[in-house]
Design a protein around this motif. Structure first.
Motif, PDB file in Angstrom:
ATOM      1  N   UNK A  54       0.907  -1.274   0.016  1.00  0.00           N
ATOM      2  CA  UNK A  54       0.081  -0.104  -0.050  1.00  0.00           C
ATOM      3  C   UNK A  54       0.750   1.289  -0.017  1.00  0.00           C
ATOM      4  N   UNK A  55       1.931   1.228   0.722  1.00  0.00           N
ATOM      5  CA  UNK A  55       3.025   2.344   0.526  1.00  0.00           C
ATOM      6  C   UNK A  55       3.495   2.433  -0.783  1.00  0.00           C
ATOM      7  N   UNK A  56       3.771   1.514  -1.530  1.00  0.00           N
ATOM      8  CA  UNK A  56       4.104   1.729  -2.827  1.00  0.00           C
ATOM      9  C   UNK A  56       2.976   2.486  -3.691  1.00  0.00           C
ATOM     10  N   UNK A  57       1.872   2.089  -3.654  1.00  0.00           N
ATOM     11  CA  UNK A  57       0.658   2.442  -4.316  1.00  0.00           C
ATOM     12  C   UNK A  57       0.372   3.780  -3.915  1.00  0.00           C
ATOM     13  N   UNK A 164       1.155  -7.825  -5.956  1.00  0.00           N
ATOM     14  CA  UNK A 164      -0.341  -8.209  -5.304  1.00  0.00           C
ATOM     15  C   UNK A 164      -0.495  -9.660  -4.910  1.00  0.00           C
ATOM     16  N   UNK A 165       0.342 -10.488  -5.578  1.00  0.00           N
ATOM     17  CA  UNK A 165       0.305 -12.059  -5.254  1.00  0.00           C
ATOM     18  C   UNK A 165       0.735 -12.227  -3.948  1.00  0.00           C
ATOM     19  N   UNK A 166       1.891 -11.560  -3.699  1.00  0.00           N
ATOM     20  CA  UNK A 166       2.331 -11.580  -2.241  1.00  0.00           C
ATOM     21  C   UNK A 166       1.584 -11.062  -1.141  1.00  0.00           C
ATOM     22  N   UNK A 181      -5.132  -1.998  -0.153  1.00  0.00           N
ATOM     23  CA  UNK A 181      -3.762  -1.851   0.202  1.00  0.00           C
ATOM     24  C   UNK A 181      -3.341  -0.451   0.931  1.00  0.00           C
ATOM     25  N   UNK A 182      -3.752   0.478   0.162  1.00  0.00           N
ATOM     26  CA  UNK A 182      -3.561   1.817   0.540  1.00  0.00           C
ATOM     27  C   UNK A 182      -4.063   2.177   2.007  1.00  0.00           C
ATOM     28  N   UNK A 183      -5.245   1.769   2.285  1.00  0.00           N
ATOM     29  CA  UNK A 183      -5.804   1.945   3.594  1.00  0.00           C
ATOM     30  C   UNK A 183      -4.925   1.121   4.763  1.00  0.00           C
ATOM     31  N   UNK A 335       7.868   8.058  11.996  1.00  0.00           N
ATOM     32  CA  UNK A 335       8.451   6.597  12.248  1.00  0.00           C
ATOM     33  C   UNK A 335       8.951   5.878  11.115  1.00  0.00           C
ATOM     34  N   UNK A 336      10.035   5.049  11.573  1.00  0.00           N
ATOM     35  CA  UNK A 336      10.482   4.205  10.481  1.00  0.00           C
ATOM     36  C   UNK A 336       9.538   3.090  10.251  1.00  0.00           C
ATOM     37  N   UNK A 337       9.739   2.418   8.954  1.00  0.00           N
ATOM     38  CA  UNK A 337       8.830   1.299   8.880  1.00  0.00           C
ATOM     39  C   UNK A 337       7.858   1.371   7.756  1.00  0.00           C
ATOM     40  N   UNK A 338       6.730   0.944   7.691  1.00  0.00           N
ATOM     41  CA  UNK A 338       5.942   1.224   6.690  1.00  0.00           C
ATOM     42  C   UNK A 338       5.646   2.603   6.407  1.00  0.00           C
ATOM     43  N   UNK A 339       5.421   3.466   7.399  1.00  0.00           N
ATOM     44  CA  UNK A 339       5.471   4.735   7.444  1.00  0.00           C
ATOM     45  C   UNK A 339       6.576   5.688   6.839  1.00  0.00           C
TER      46      UNK A 339
END
Length: 342
Positions: A54-57, A164-166, A181-183, A335-339
């Motif tokens: 979602x981060x990529x998107x 997507x498949x992952x 995914x974005x949410x 914060x580091x990580x997904x964000x």
């Protein structure tokens, strides 16, 4: 009726907020208000692969009709996932009708409606609406782009197909799964520890004496700030008419038969608030000092105005103290990580 309702509300508030010596607010039972603002641990991420995808998107302009606008175009990490523009630019190049709301800490909002007027019941619904008919679409132009065209961009991209498949094995690639995914990513946008948080945890040197006075004043019925900007995110995620506009019905556009929702807008978080002037849904207040002066005046008096909104009296020092306190809620890095940023 308005006066009676307001009086009952004040009685209720005072019964739960007691002033210790007239200056330091404590909750009934002796629990210091500071403890009520202690932040919880970051939310668990049920599907890290989905959030990372979602981060990529979120940063992907191909999600827009023109292929030039991303979610990140209106939500900047170093501004608390908000903006300083009074109006962002939609994908068609026209200004949006309101300033973009910050996304910081939005995962903690639970089931609260999303957006200034709460037209979207979930983050997923908000993302989908933005892509299909909102600021990332070109539906109001002579050359609209069908959502199927956008979906095909991702179906024909081997890299995205693999992701997507992952993240969502066996799921179709469409606007619904993209929105999910974005949410999921947006729910990971946790604020970094701010000076205020360090003070709450016991570091008395983390914020100034002026900010400490501002926090105490923030939590009194003299300022009334705490009635809407509650908890560690400093928002109750509810809608109030605070008398800022005569043209935009706000929540009243969604809830037409409730008088109190006319001209009402969602209470924004104050996390990182100093980073993203101007303020209000219509960017009508240039600085935090201007915001306080608006509250001092009480806004436009009308039937829909919140009973919590009434003229208040502040000295120059008190106004400066409140602003000093709000400035302690900002941190330049998230914060580091997904964000984290790219």
């Amino acid at each position: 009726m308005r006066t009676t309702s307001f009086s009952l509300l004040i009685i209720s508030l005072i019964s739960n907020v007691i002033l210790d010596g007239g200056t330091t607010p404590v909750l009934a039972g002796g629990l210091a208000t500071k403890r009520d603002y202690r932040r919880p641990p970051p939310l668990p991420v049920p599907n890290p692969a989905l959030a990372e995808f979602g981060r990529d998107l979120f940063f992907e302009p191909q999600l827009s009709a023109s292929g030039k606008t991303a979610c990140a175009s209106c939500h900047f990490q170093d501004l608390g996932w908000g903006v300083t523009d009074a109006r962002s630019r939609s994908d068609s190049g026209t200004p949006t009708s309101r300033k973009s709301q910050p996304l910081l800490g939005i995962g903690h909002a639970g089931k609260a409606p999303v957006g200034w007027d709460g037209r979207s019941p979930t983050l997923e619904a908000q993302v989908k609406a933005s892509v299909m008919t909102g600021s990332m679409s070109m539906q109001q132009t002579p050359n609209p782009v069908k959502v199927e065209v956008i979906e095909e961009r991702f179906r024909s991209n081997p890299g995205y197909v693999a992701k997507f498949q992952t993240a969502m094995p066996g799921s179709p690639i469409n606007v619904d799964t993209i929105s999910s995914a974005i949410a999921a990513f947006e729910r990971t946008l946790e604020p970094k520890t701010a000076p205020f948080d360090r003070w709450i945890e016991g570091d008395e040197q983390a914020i100034s004496e002026s900010a400490k006075r501002g926090f105490a004043l923030f939590n009194t019925t003299k300022s009334m700030c705490f009635t809407c900007h509650t908890g560690w995110r400093f928002t109750n995620d509810q809608f109030h008419d605070i008398g800022t506009t005569t043209s935009d019905p706000g929540r009243g556009r969604v809830v037409k038969d409730d008088e109190m929702m006319q001209f009402a807008f969602k209470t924004p978080t104050l996390r990182s608030v100093a980073l993203r002037p101007p303020y209000m849904h219509n960017a009508s207040q240039a600085t935090l000092h201007d915001v306080m002066r608006h509250y001092e005046k009480g806004g436009i008096d009308r039937p829909s105005r919140s009973p919590l909104m009434m003229p208040i009296s502040l000295t120059d020092q008190e106004r400066d103290d409140l602003v000093a306190f709000m400035q302690t809620l900002s941190e330049m890095k998230e914060m580091t990580g997904a964000g984290s940023s790219r």
